[in-house]
Design a protein around this motif. Structure first.
Motif, PDB file in Angstrom:
ATOM      1  N   ARG A 119     -31.493 -19.771   1.599  1.00 50.87           N
ATOM      2  CA  ARG A 119     -32.824 -19.332   2.036  1.00 50.87           C
ATOM      3  C   ARG A 119     -33.852 -20.024   1.149  1.00 50.87           C
ATOM      4  NH1 ARG A 119     -35.303 -13.134   1.521  1.00 50.87           N
ATOM      5  NH2 ARG A 119     -37.513 -13.738   1.775  1.00 50.87           N
ATOM      6  N   SER A 120     -34.842 -20.664   1.742  1.00 52.09           N
ATOM      7  CA  SER A 120     -35.891 -21.342   0.982  1.00 52.09           C
ATOM      8  C   SER A 120     -36.885 -20.341   0.413  1.00 52.09           C
ATOM      9  CB  SER A 120     -36.646 -22.329   1.874  1.00 52.09           C
ATOM     10  OG  SER A 120     -35.802 -23.290   2.437  1.00 52.09           O
ATOM     11  N   THR A 121     -37.550 -20.731  -0.679  1.00 53.98           N
ATOM     12  CA  THR A 121     -38.767 -20.036  -1.072  1.00 53.98           C
ATOM     13  C   THR A 121     -39.932 -20.718  -0.356  1.00 53.98           C
ATOM     14  OG1 THR A 121     -39.516 -21.371  -2.948  1.00 53.98           O
ATOM     15  CG2 THR A 121     -37.714 -19.811  -3.359  1.00 53.98           C
ATOM     16  N   ASP A 122     -41.069 -20.068  -0.355  1.00 51.95           N
ATOM     17  CA  ASP A 122     -42.251 -20.643   0.306  1.00 51.95           C
ATOM     18  C   ASP A 122     -43.128 -21.451  -0.648  1.00 51.95           C
ATOM     19  OD1 ASP A 122     -41.563 -19.607   2.736  1.00 51.95           O
ATOM     20  OD2 ASP A 122     -42.867 -17.853   2.596  1.00 51.95           O
ATOM     21  N   ALA A 123     -42.672 -21.632  -1.899  1.00 57.02           N
ATOM     22  CA  ALA A 123     -43.534 -22.212  -2.925  1.00 57.02           C
ATOM     23  C   ALA A 123     -44.096 -23.572  -2.532  1.00 57.02           C
ATOM     24  CB  ALA A 123     -42.768 -22.314  -4.242  1.00 57.02           C
ATOM     25  N   ALA A 124     -43.306 -24.383  -1.837  1.00 51.76           N
ATOM     26  CA  ALA A 124     -43.754 -25.741  -1.500  1.00 51.76           C
ATOM     27  C   ALA A 124     -43.839 -25.976  -0.007  1.00 51.76           C
ATOM     28  CB  ALA A 124     -42.799 -26.756  -2.120  1.00 51.76           C
ATOM     29  N   LEU A 125     -43.722 -24.921   0.798  1.00 50.93           N
ATOM     30  CA  LEU A 125     -43.706 -25.103   2.250  1.00 50.93           C
ATOM     31  C   LEU A 125     -45.061 -24.884   2.907  1.00 50.93           C
ATOM     32  CD1 LEU A 125     -40.242 -23.605   3.269  1.00 50.93           C
ATOM     33  CD2 LEU A 125     -40.886 -25.985   2.806  1.00 50.93           C
ATOM     34  N   ASN A 126     -46.042 -24.393   2.158  1.00 50.18           N
ATOM     35  CA  ASN A 126     -47.426 -24.332   2.655  1.00 50.18           C
ATOM     36  C   ASN A 126     -47.478 -23.799   4.080  1.00 50.18           C
ATOM     37  OD1 ASN A 126     -49.098 -25.842   0.423  1.00 50.18           O
ATOM     38  ND2 ASN A 126     -47.253 -27.051   0.738  1.00 50.18           N
ATOM     39  N   ARG A 127     -47.075 -22.535   4.227  1.00 51.66           N
ATOM     40  CA  ARG A 127     -46.946 -21.944   5.546  1.00 51.66           C
ATOM     41  C   ARG A 127     -48.256 -21.316   6.002  1.00 51.66           C
ATOM     42  NH1 ARG A 127     -41.487 -18.586   5.846  1.00 51.66           N
ATOM     43  NH2 ARG A 127     -41.868 -18.908   8.061  1.00 51.66           N
ATOM     44  N   ALA A 129     -50.346 -19.803   9.904  1.00 51.99           N
ATOM     45  CA  ALA A 129     -50.040 -18.983  11.079  1.00 51.99           C
ATOM     46  C   ALA A 129     -49.205 -19.733  12.111  1.00 51.99           C
ATOM     47  CB  ALA A 129     -51.342 -18.481  11.712  1.00 51.99           C
ATOM     48  N   ASP A 130     -49.504 -20.990  12.362  1.00 52.08           N
ATOM     49  CA  ASP A 130     -48.756 -21.709  13.385  1.00 52.08           C
ATOM     50  C   ASP A 130     -48.428 -23.143  12.972  1.00 52.08           C
ATOM     51  OD1 ASP A 130     -51.320 -22.636  13.512  1.00 52.08           O
ATOM     52  OD2 ASP A 130     -51.589 -22.356  15.670  1.00 52.08           O
ATOM     53  N   TYR A 131     -48.328 -23.381  11.686  1.00 53.63           N
ATOM     54  CA  TYR A 131     -47.848 -24.679  11.204  1.00 53.63           C
ATOM     55  C   TYR A 131     -47.486 -24.552   9.722  1.00 53.63           C
ATOM     56  CZ  TYR A 131     -52.208 -25.785   8.676  1.00 53.63           C
ATOM     57  OH  TYR A 131     -53.263 -25.789   7.805  1.00 53.63           O
ATOM     58  N   LEU A 132     -46.716 -25.511   9.249  1.00 52.27           N
ATOM     59  CA  LEU A 132     -46.420 -25.619   7.834  1.00 52.27           C
ATOM     60  C   LEU A 132     -46.237 -27.080   7.476  1.00 52.27           C
ATOM     61  CD1 LEU A 132     -42.745 -24.810   6.798  1.00 52.27           C
ATOM     62  CD2 LEU A 132     -43.386 -25.370   9.123  1.00 52.27           C
ATOM     63  N   TYR A 133     -46.331 -27.384   6.187  1.00 55.64           N
ATOM     64  CA  TYR A 133     -46.036 -28.733   5.717  1.00 55.64           C
ATOM     65  C   TYR A 133     -45.421 -28.625   4.326  1.00 55.64           C
ATOM     66  CZ  TYR A 133     -50.474 -28.169   3.184  1.00 55.64           C
ATOM     67  OH  TYR A 133     -51.484 -27.705   2.374  1.00 55.64           O
ATOM     68  N   ALA A 134     -44.435 -29.460   4.078  1.00 56.88           N
ATOM     69  CA  ALA A 134     -43.764 -29.485   2.785  1.00 56.88           C
ATOM     70  C   ALA A 134     -44.508 -30.418   1.840  1.00 56.88           C
ATOM     71  CB  ALA A 134     -42.327 -29.944   2.955  1.00 56.88           C
ATOM     72  N   LEU A 135     -44.568 -30.021   0.580  1.00 58.38           N
ATOM     73  CA  LEU A 135     -45.200 -30.833  -0.453  1.00 58.38           C
ATOM     74  C   LEU A 135     -44.381 -30.647  -1.725  1.00 58.38           C
ATOM     75  CD1 LEU A 135     -47.605 -32.677  -1.135  1.00 58.38           C
ATOM     76  CD2 LEU A 135     -48.869 -30.639  -1.807  1.00 58.38           C
ATOM     77  N   ARG A 747     -52.075 -19.309  -2.388  1.00 58.12           N
ATOM     78  CA  ARG A 747     -51.357 -20.387  -1.715  1.00 58.12           C
ATOM     79  C   ARG A 747     -52.301 -21.447  -1.157  1.00 58.12           C
ATOM     80  NH1 ARG A 747     -46.611 -20.226  -4.000  1.00 58.12           N
ATOM     81  NH2 ARG A 747     -45.233 -18.531  -3.345  1.00 58.12           N
ATOM     82  N   GLN A 748     -53.424 -21.014  -0.584  1.00 56.11           N
ATOM     83  CA  GLN A 748     -54.402 -21.980  -0.062  1.00 56.11           C
ATOM     84  C   GLN A 748     -55.335 -22.369  -1.204  1.00 56.11           C
ATOM     85  OE1 GLN A 748     -54.777 -23.580   2.665  1.00 56.11           O
ATOM     86  NE2 GLN A 748     -53.564 -22.553   4.239  1.00 56.11           N
ATOM     87  N   GLU A 749     -54.909 -23.366  -1.965  1.00 63.39           N
ATOM     88  CA  GLU A 749     -55.574 -23.650  -3.232  1.00 63.39           C
ATOM     89  C   GLU A 749     -57.021 -24.080  -3.059  1.00 63.39           C
ATOM     90  OE1 GLU A 749     -53.079 -26.300  -5.439  1.00 63.39           O
ATOM     91  OE2 GLU A 749     -51.432 -24.851  -5.554  1.00 63.39           O
ATOM     92  N   ASN A 750     -57.321 -24.884  -2.058  1.00 60.47           N
ATOM     93  CA  ASN A 750     -58.716 -25.301  -1.874  1.00 60.47           C
ATOM     94  C   ASN A 750     -59.606 -24.127  -1.532  1.00 60.47           C
ATOM     95  OD1 ASN A 750     -58.411 -27.968  -2.519  1.00 60.47           O
ATOM     96  ND2 ASN A 750     -58.317 -28.715  -0.434  1.00 60.47           N
ATOM     97  N   TRP A 751     -59.102 -23.191  -0.750  1.00 58.85           N
ATOM     98  CA  TRP A 751     -59.877 -21.994  -0.460  1.00 58.85           C
ATOM     99  C   TRP A 751     -60.143 -21.215  -1.755  1.00 58.85           C
ATOM    100  CZ3 TRP A 751     -57.057 -19.409   4.329  1.00 58.85           C
ATOM    101  CH2 TRP A 751     -57.012 -20.341   5.384  1.00 58.85           C
ATOM    102  N   VAL A 752     -59.111 -21.081  -2.572  1.00 61.11           N
ATOM    103  CA  VAL A 752     -59.243 -20.353  -3.831  1.00 61.11           C
ATOM    104  C   VAL A 752     -60.291 -21.016  -4.717  1.00 61.11           C
ATOM    105  CG1 VAL A 752     -58.046 -19.697  -5.952  1.00 61.11           C
ATOM    106  CG2 VAL A 752     -56.896 -19.438  -3.739  1.00 61.11           C
ATOM    107  N   LEU A 753     -60.246 -22.342  -4.809  1.00 61.11           N
ATOM    108  CA  LEU A 753     -61.195 -23.043  -5.665  1.00 61.11           C
ATOM    109  C   LEU A 753     -62.627 -22.892  -5.161  1.00 61.11           C
ATOM    110  CD1 LEU A 753     -59.101 -26.265  -6.308  1.00 61.11           C
ATOM    111  CD2 LEU A 753     -59.522 -24.398  -7.905  1.00 61.11           C
ATOM    112  N   ASP A 754     -62.828 -22.941  -3.856  1.00 56.87           N
ATOM    113  CA  ASP A 754     -64.164 -22.694  -3.306  1.00 56.87           C
ATOM    114  C   ASP A 754     -64.652 -21.304  -3.702  1.00 56.87           C
ATOM    115  OD1 ASP A 754     -64.234 -25.186  -2.108  1.00 56.87           O
ATOM    116  OD2 ASP A 754     -63.758 -24.453  -0.095  1.00 56.87           O
ATOM    117  N   ALA A 755     -63.768 -20.320  -3.540  1.00 58.26           N
ATOM    118  CA  ALA A 755     -64.155 -18.938  -3.826  1.00 58.26           C
ATOM    119  C   ALA A 755     -64.439 -18.738  -5.308  1.00 58.26           C
ATOM    120  CB  ALA A 755     -63.058 -17.990  -3.352  1.00 58.26           C
ATOM    121  N   VAL A 756     -63.590 -19.261  -6.175  1.00 57.92           N
ATOM    122  CA  VAL A 756     -63.794 -19.101  -7.616  1.00 57.92           C
ATOM    123  C   VAL A 756     -65.062 -19.827  -8.051  1.00 57.92           C
ATOM    124  CG1 VAL A 756     -62.811 -19.641  -9.879  1.00 57.92           C
ATOM    125  CG2 VAL A 756     -61.352 -18.703  -8.079  1.00 57.92           C
ATOM    126  N   GLY A 757     -65.348 -20.968  -7.433  1.00 56.24           N
ATOM    127  CA  GLY A 757     -66.602 -21.647  -7.727  1.00 56.24           C
ATOM    128  C   GLY A 757     -67.810 -20.799  -7.359  1.00 56.24           C
TER     129      GLY A 757
END
Length: 839
Positions: A119-127, A129-135, A747-757
């Motif tokens: 079973r994978s963790t979600d740490a690098a799967l960037n999941r 609602a209707d898509y994901l990408y691995a990084l 998980r959505q790092e750019n969103w987090v950075l906008d908000a923290v800014g």
């Protein structure tokens, strides 16, 4: 599915327990003993993002020696492994943190296959609602499936995905089969990849759109989720053209044909990097590809440079990969250095020397001037720490250094050396000393000695110059006097008189240099160091030159000289020898007079920097009317959408007067931008957020309305996430910040950075002072759970808006109370806090 095995107690027969992460010693042993690695991996991806991704992998390899246990890397709890087989026989391995360990007595020299269900963790799967990408860069493939997680065990990857029937998918290899016999779940099989490192393996799946094009006989496919069809059509041709141009240039320069089977890419909404160079499946930040109609030359050049950068990685990083992540800078420096060369033919009207200077020097200085400065090449004992190596030193300083190396050995020797390096190590790995050895063999210069200073030491020199008796005398000193280092380089000074600007260049290898002044130049008014756009260091000014340059910068005839002058004045500001109000006044004059679009953009950036980072609140409010009048006046007179867009963006950032706020609110409410300035949905959203920060009494109603105006689902989700950070209610902002302690909410790092800014914006800095310490307390966890740029960007978002003594004291106290803080994180903290601590 039930887990087969629970964690086992340590057993003596296993030998030493591998440490968490991938230690250098373990990686070196595996590189000596393991070869011919192939992965056949299958992921079963459910439609619901909260349901588990499961999978199976067959890892085939040849074992050359059996002196130790076989260690696989899997950063997941032991109960995420359901079954392990060795050559078809079920076995019981040992589980230790980050690893699966197989007893030596089960192994012998020769070919083996280890098969696992997991079973994978979600740490690098960037999941989503209707898509994901691995990084997976730098060490996160092992969070998704068991691997040998190190760059020098290159392998071929065969991938199969089971996904919802409506989904599409892309991976490194071409799609070779799609089994649609199940109406609800389709099975997609991809061709085996070329030999690549684990961090370069990838896939994306979901509700995706496709655009295809053919250039120079090669087919490109772009995947995206953009719903604005006009935006896609407006940008697509340029995107495909830039890829084709970059590939053609690199094939000619390297003498090696594009080494991979296809070239697809995915424009990822809110991607946490600018791009990621997976061969056959490049990821880009969607906003960097799909430019607004009002995009200026800087944004167009930025897009071209990004595409050239990721394309260059196909040779530098993907075809030839560093042996260990201490040389991660090598792939980044050549990607950036080549990108600077590649974009020139596509922008013949742009001064490429000016572009190179602007793209690299300011960001590199931003780290090298700090007490947290790091060398380009850094030691790395464990791959777990690899993410902390990234930053402006490897992305911006290293290309400057490489340009100086090319100048030193000659461009033809440099190119011959790179061709030999790529050919000798194709589909394999190499280290920096391998390239140094090649260049040393081709050039009479001592590249090894040069590298010891420029690549292995941090910081920058300080240059002081004066003209006397027909001679320009230049002294170099080390910013860190206890070290007393000297940086050999070719330096350029502009000698500025009342009616002329004359360049003087010389090779600098020692403490002092004396250069004869040109005929007719006896007493220059200004000595502008680094005016060639390549010299690197702090070029200090005497007080008379400083004030003269403030007045004269606008009249310098060459755009590059003006750009260097503005950067020099910014360094004087940061060094505390130039008053911020004087510099702001000069930038307003620059807004009026600057005729080059790239320099005009730099001036606007310096205006914003000075306005928010160096003016106290009362001075800022006093100057705000003049700033807004100048920006509106200039916006109405410039002819192009690009120039107008840059000015309008600066107005959105700086407007503070009631009249100015009301004017911006009318634009938002009526959706009627200034004449000649088309604004996109994203720009209107940004305007709404900026207005909410100003504390409008109707801000909540305005944000409610903006939420209904956003048509794109991904942008709507981002807006909903950051909105609590815009609230006028400090309790609501604090409650939102508290949610960020949970990794799932980061998980959505750019969103987090906008908000923290937004939480720490200068207009909210006093109210958010109490959030500084808990923000710093989170950094170590963020380093372990986030992607490579997240820790520093988090600290920048937290600290950039603060300028109070209390904020500085909080940072100092935090560092004092953590004497054993990881050295690289301490360095990143000092980098992010540098301006705050100076002020």
């Amino acid at each position: 599915m039930r887990a087969l095995l629970a964690p086992l107690a340590l057993a003596a027969c296993f030998g030493a327990d591998p440490t968490p992460g991938v230690a250098l010693e373990l990686a070196q042993y595996r590189a000596r003993s393991i070869s011919d690695v192939r992965y056949d991996v299958h992921f079963d991806i459910p439609a619901e993002k909260d349901s588990a991704v499961t999978g199976a992998v067959d890892i085939a390899f040849t074992l050359g020696q059996v002196r130790r246990p076989l260690v696989l890397d899997f950063r997941a709890p032991a109960d995420h492994v359901y079954e392990v087989r060795l050559d078809g026989e079920r076995i019981e391995p040992q589980f230790v943190e980050d690893h699966i360990v197989i007893r030596p007595r089960l192994l012998e020299t020769g070919a083996h296959i280890v098969s696992l269900r997991f079973r994978s963790t979600d740490a690098a799967l960037n999941r989503n609602a209707d898509y994901l990408y691995a990084l997976f860069v730098p060490d996160r493939a092992s969070t998704a499936f068991p691997v040998f997680e190190q760059p020098d065990l290159k392998a071929r990857f065969a991938l199969t995905l089971t996904v919802p029937a409506a989904w599409k998918a892309v991976s490194n290899g071409p799609l070779v089969a799609r089994d649609s016999s199940d109406a609800d779940r389709h099975v997609l099989r991809f061709a085996e990849s070329e030999p690549i490192s684990t961090y370069l393996m990838t896939f994306a799946a979901g509700v995706l759109k496709e655009e295809t094009a053919e250039r120079n006989g090669r087919r490109f496919t772009m995947y995206h989720r953009e719903t604005d069809s006009l935006r896609v059509r407006r940008n697509s041709a340029a995107i495909f053209d830039l890829h084709a141009a970059a590939l053609a240039w690199l094939e000619e320069y390297t003498g090696i044909a594009y080494p991979f089977s296809k070239f697809d890419f995915f424009a990822v909404p809110s991607f946490q990097f600018g791009g990621m160079e997976h061969p056959g499946a490049v990821w880009y930040r969607a906003g960097s590809l799909f430019l607004d109609e009002s995009a200026g030359r800087s944004q167009e050049l930025g897009r071209a440079s990004l595409i050239a950068h990721e394309t260059a990685h196909m040779w530098f990083g993907d075809l030839v990969t560093m042996e260990w992540f201490n040389d991660v800078w090598m792939k980044e420096v050549f990607a950036n250095f080549m990108a600077a060369k590649i974009v020139g033919p596509s922008f013949p009207d742009v001064d490429q020397g000016l572009r190179f200077f602007q793209a690299h020097h300011a960001a590199a200085y931003g780290v090298d001037r700090t007490q947290g400065a790091n060398p380009i090449r850094q030691p790395l004992e464990n791959l777990r720490e690899a993410g902390s190596l990234y930053g402006a030193i490897i992305y911006q300083k290293a290309p400057i250094v490489m340009q100086q190396l090319e100048t030193m050995v000659g461009d033809s020797t440099f190119r011959d050396g790179l061709r030999l390096y790529l050919d000798r190590h194709r589909f394999a790995n190499a280290a920096w000393p391998d390239l140094v050895s090649i260049l040393d063999s081709l050039s009479p210069k001592d590249v090894t000695a040069w590298s010891r200073v420029w690549v292995e030491e941090p910081g920058r020199p300080t240059f002081t110059a004066w003209a006397d008796s027909g001679v320009l005398s230049i002294t170099q000193s080390d910013t860190w006097p206890e070290r007393d280092l000297r940086w050999p380089q070719r330096i350029g000074y502009a000698l500025i008189t009342d009616n002329a600007v004359v360049m003087l260049r010389g090779d600098y290898s020692g403490r002092n240099v004396r250069l004869p002044l040109p005929p007719g130049i006896s007493n220059p008014r200004i000595l502008l160091g680094g005016a060639d756009g390549v010299s690197y260091g702090r070029f200090s000014l005497d007080s008379a030159s400083r004030m003269t340059l403030l007045d004269r910068v606008h009249s310098l005839p060459q755009a590059l000289h003006r750009a260097v002058a503005w950067q020099t004045l910014q360094e004087e500001l940061i060094a505390g020898v130039l008053e911020p109000e004087a510099l702001l006044t000069a930038t307003l004059a620059g807004v009026e007079s600057e005729r080059d679009e790239l320099v005009a953009s730099q001036v606007l950036g310096l205006l914003r920097f000075t306005y928010w980072s160096y003016l106290d609140d009362s001075t800022r409010l006093r100057l705000a009317p003049a700033v807004e009048r100048k920006l509106w006046s200039k916006l109405e007179r410039v002819p192009t959408p690009g120039r107008k867009g840059a000015l309008f963006s600066t107005l959105v950032s700086t407007t503070l007067t009631p009249e100015g706020i009301a004017r911006l609110e009318r634009i938002w409410r009526t959706r009627t931008p200034p004449d000649g300035l088309p604004l996109s949905e994203q720009q209107f959203t940004g305007l709404a957020e900026a207005l909410a920060l100003r504390g409008l009494p109707n801000a909540e109603q305005m944000l409610d309305e903006e939420a209904t105006r956003i048509s794109n689902a991904d942008r709507k989700a981002r807006f909903a996430f950051v909105r609590p950070a815009l609230s006028a209610d400090s309790a609501r902002r604090d409650a939102f910040f508290a949610t960020l302690a949970d990794v799932k909410n980061r998980r959505q790092e750019n969103w987090v950075l906008d908000a923290v800014g937004y939480l720490n914006h200068p207009l909210r800095a006093d109210a958010s002072l109490h959030l500084l310490r808990p923000s710093l307390d989170l950094v170590q966890e963020i380093q372990q759970t986030g992607d490579i740029f997240f820790p520093l960007r988090w600290m920048n978002a937290v600290l950039d808006g603060h300028r109070s003594p209390e904020a500085a004291a909080t940072v100092r106290r935090f560092l004092d109370e953590h004497p054993d803080y990881p050295p690289r994180l301490r360095g990143k903290t000092l980098q992010a806090a540098d301006l705050l601590l100076r002020r």
